[in-house]
Scaffold this active site. Structure first.
Site, PDB file in Angstrom:
ATOM      1  N   GLY A   1       0.824  -1.199   0.000  1.00 35.32           N
ATOM      2  CA  GLY A   1       0.000   0.000   0.000  1.00 35.32           C
ATOM      3  C   GLY A   1       0.862   1.254   0.000  1.00 35.32           C
ATOM      4  N   SER A   2       0.416   2.258   0.746  1.00 31.13           N
ATOM      5  CA  SER A   2       1.076   3.567   0.705  1.00 31.13           C
ATOM      6  C   SER A   2       2.462   3.587   1.324  1.00 31.13           C
ATOM      7  CB  SER A   2       0.198   4.599   1.413  1.00 31.13           C
ATOM      8  OG  SER A   2      -1.036   4.727   0.750  1.00 31.13           O
TER       9      SER A   2
END
Length: 686
Positions: free
Chosen positions: A420-421
């Site tokens: 993810g981020s």
């Protein structure tokens, strides 16, 4: 014709018989020839294990004192018991009635040398031996015994960086039963005992039915973890109550028994592992390496990884004991070789604190000094207790562990996960380093949902936060803007992004003692095949999977002018670069500055971790795990990567934590909030 064949056969048989008779005659004359010949013939019989022939060479008086059966048994037990072979003699002196000589032989405990004298005299026209036990060994008397004593080697210990024991010698509780002290109607007591020990009654009865068992002997039944009176943990309290109730049963005795123990239990189980008794298959491949059927061997974790170093090699000595059981003489001795102690870079306090913080979650955490590469913690939760395998895990407990939906036996820090981020700083650094992205470039605001054009059909990239100001790299990191990084990935291009990720270690074996699954950017190792996949990869989705230790090493490049540090686990290791010039110095400077804002800026996704006395930097991440964009039943992984920005070589700390199933629990904020107390206690102050 048939008669001719039979005649030839008879001739051959007669010839063989003549040869045998001649050999026997030569043997007889050899015996008659000289005392030295008798000595050599007698000693040659030992290695051929011809004890009957040796007995026939004794004089009448000797045979009257010792029967053939006694003679054969004693010689056989001693010579074969010590593994006697390669027996040679050197005659010093032959005189009337005696031969002086030196014997050299190999034994299981090493070479044995000794001078001796054999009395030989003529009896009925033949040389005969006046035998005593001293002919076996000069120090050996008729009432003495020869024994092979095992000198047990110690298995090496495993310590943390401060000398705290993680695996080593300790004590367990040994539950035993004295049959003669049981109640007159023991069936109820045995049933109760079986319940408390999580055994079957038949298992206990089988132990009591062993041939050696007597009414006054203590029969070992089962081992339990030793109660730690200084601990208030639930497991210890339950164990204490079990032992208390066991002692109420007539005949039950609980004592201490030396054993391999794991003081931090669940906290280090996935890292340290455990030992158990060696299997037949394992012994077959290791029988020439100091193992026997009683050996224990590492089955998982560092116990298995470092087995060759931890395993000691037993020594042995051959001893003559007198009739009182006292040591009379040591004939040969091979010293034991203890296993090597392993000293880890792990900080046991930090390891336990991380475990306690996340033990109710499905998670993993890597703690590392990003300046040196020292790994300070490797934690996977939930976990199991390594001590259960040492004392003997019950079938019910084994089923509980394997049927647990949270998979406590699963080692999460070895696996790869959708980042993810948490990958966004890496993508940003790749863009600047490759020259495909300018940090101040405004990608433009597109609301909370965006697609490049209609060719994407119904697919769009979504983000959680709208913000004012330029849609540049700094703000995209502060607000964790998925749309910005999707656009950035398209601008960087599939080939450049793939090549840059390869340069950062994707698809490579991670150079670390513990085998970790390698990270990937696509399932097939080729550049992203579609624009949608490329865009998703820009914010850590798509087919990207990252190992937490690898992610920590990538973040270390921000500390080391673009070089990724090589992680190491033993204090004997040294600081080395794994991959050089992964990011440019300008990219490193920009990303470090921006990651400070992720924590310090009140709008930053990691702001909840801010400390008053330490400047932190880092990045959060929430990775969606779902089958399609419309899937509402999928889960989320929460990430938090955080470090002290002003750390130096002595006091830098980088934490990379991943928690499963954070959906509807605050996403990455759940991880940030739980990590706060760890940061407050263990993050070095500026």
């Amino acid at each position: 014709m048939e008669l001719l064949k039979k005649h030839k056969i008879l001739v051959i048989v007669a010839g063989v018989l003549i040869l045998i008779a001649a050999a026997l005659l030569i043997y007889r004359f050899a015996i008659l020839k000289s005392p030295e010949a008798v000595l050599k013939q007698y000693m040659a019989c030992i290695e051929r294990q011809e004890y009957d022939s040796m007995y026939e060479m004794l004089d009448e008086e000797s045979r009257n004192q010792v029967s053939k059966k006694e003679f054969v048994t004693r010689n056989q037990n001693i010579y074969e018991g010590i593994g006697a072979k390669n027996i040679t003699i050197r005659v010093f002196k032959e005189k009337e009635g005696a031969v002086s000589y030196r014997t050299i032989l190999d034994s299981s405990a090493g070479e044995i040398r000794f001078p001796n004298e054999m009395n030989i005299h003529k009896e009925d026209g033949r040389y005969r031996i006046a035998w005593t036990d001293g002919l076996i060994f000069p120090q050996l008397g008729s009432e003495d015994t020869v024994k092979v004593v095992t000198l047990e080697a110690e298995r090496g210990n495993i310590y943390d960086r401060n000398g705290k024991l993680l695996a080593g010698k300790g004590a367990v509780a040994s539950v035993g039963l004295i049959p003669g002290k049981m109640s007159e109607e023991p069936s109820a007591d045995l049933k109760r005992m079986a319940e408390l020990l999580d055994m079957s009654v038949s298992d206990i009865e089988n132990k009591l039915d062993a041939e050696w068992v007597k009414d006054d002997l203590l029969v070992p039944i089962k081992k339990l973890k030793k109660v730690n009176e200084n601990s208030s943990s639930t497991v210890d309290l339950e164990n204490a109550e079990v032992q208390k109730q066991l002692l109420e049963i007539p005949g039950v005795i609980i004592g201490d028994e030396e054993s391999r123990v794991y003081p931090l239990a669940e906290d280090t189980a996935h890292l340290v592992g455990y030992v158990q008794g060696i299997s037949a298959e394992e012994l077959e491949s290791r029988k020439d390496k100091g193992y026997d059927e009683y050996s224990v061997i590492g089955k998982s974790g560092l116990e298995k990884l470092y087995e060759q170093r931890l395993h000691g090699i037993d020594g042995e000595k051959i001893v003559i004991y007198n009739e009182d059981g006292n040591e009379k003489a040591v004939l040969a001795e091979t010293k034991q070789k203890d296993g090597e102690d392993i000293h880890l870079t792990i900080n046991a306090q930090l390891q336990s604190a991380l475990y306690d913080t996340y033990k109710e979650d499905k998670s993993c955490t890597v703690a590392m000094n990003p300046k040196t590469g020292e790994v300070l913690a490797l934690v996977s939760t939930p976990s199991y207790d390594s001590n259960d395998f040492v004392v003997g895990m019950s079938e019910n407990r084994w089923k509980e562990l394997n049927n647990d939906k949270d998979s406590p036996m699963y080692n999460r820090f070895k696996q790869t996960w959708c980042p993810g981020s948490s990958l966004k700083p890496i993508v940003g650094a790749v863009g600047i380093t490759s020259g495909k992205l300018e940090a101040d470039q405004d990608m433009g605001h597109s609301g909370l949902s965006w697609q490049k054009d209609s060719s994407w059909g119904g697919y769009s990239v979504t983000t959680l936060h709208e913000y004012s100001g330029a849609a540049n790299l700094k703000n995209a990191l502060i607000y964790s803007d998925n749309i910005y990084f999707a656009k950035a990935a398209l601008q960087i291009g599939a080939d450049t992004l793939a090549q840059s990720l390869q340069k950062a270690g994707f698809g490579q074996e991670i150079p670390f003692a513990v085998e970790m699954n390698p990270s990937q950017y696509t399932n097939d190792g080729k550049p992203m095949s579609t624009e949608i996949q490329l865009a998703d990869s820009g914010y850590g989705q798509g087919e990207i999977l990252v190992n937490p230790l690898h992610l920590a090493s990538m973040y270390s490049a921000f500390f080391n002018e673009g070089d990724m540090i090589k992680p190491y686990l033993e204090t004997s290791g040294k600081t080395e670069t794994w991959l050089e010039d992964v990011f440019s110095k300008s990219a490193v400077s920009q990303i470090r500055s921006d990651l400070i804002e992720v924590i310090q800026n009140e709008n930053g996704t990691g702001h909840g971790a801010q400390l008053s006395d330490t400047l932190l930097a880092g990045k959060t991440g929430t990775a969606e795990i779902k089958t399609s964009q419309d899937d509402t039943s999928g889960t989320e992984l929460g990430w938090f990567c955080v470090y002290n920005e002003k750390g130096n070589k002595e006091n830098s700390l980088l934490l990379v934590t991943m928690v499963e199933d954070v959906k509807d629990r605050g996403g990455s904020a759940y991880v940030v909030n739980k990590s706060k107390k760890i940061l407050q206690k263990y993050m070095p102050a500026d």
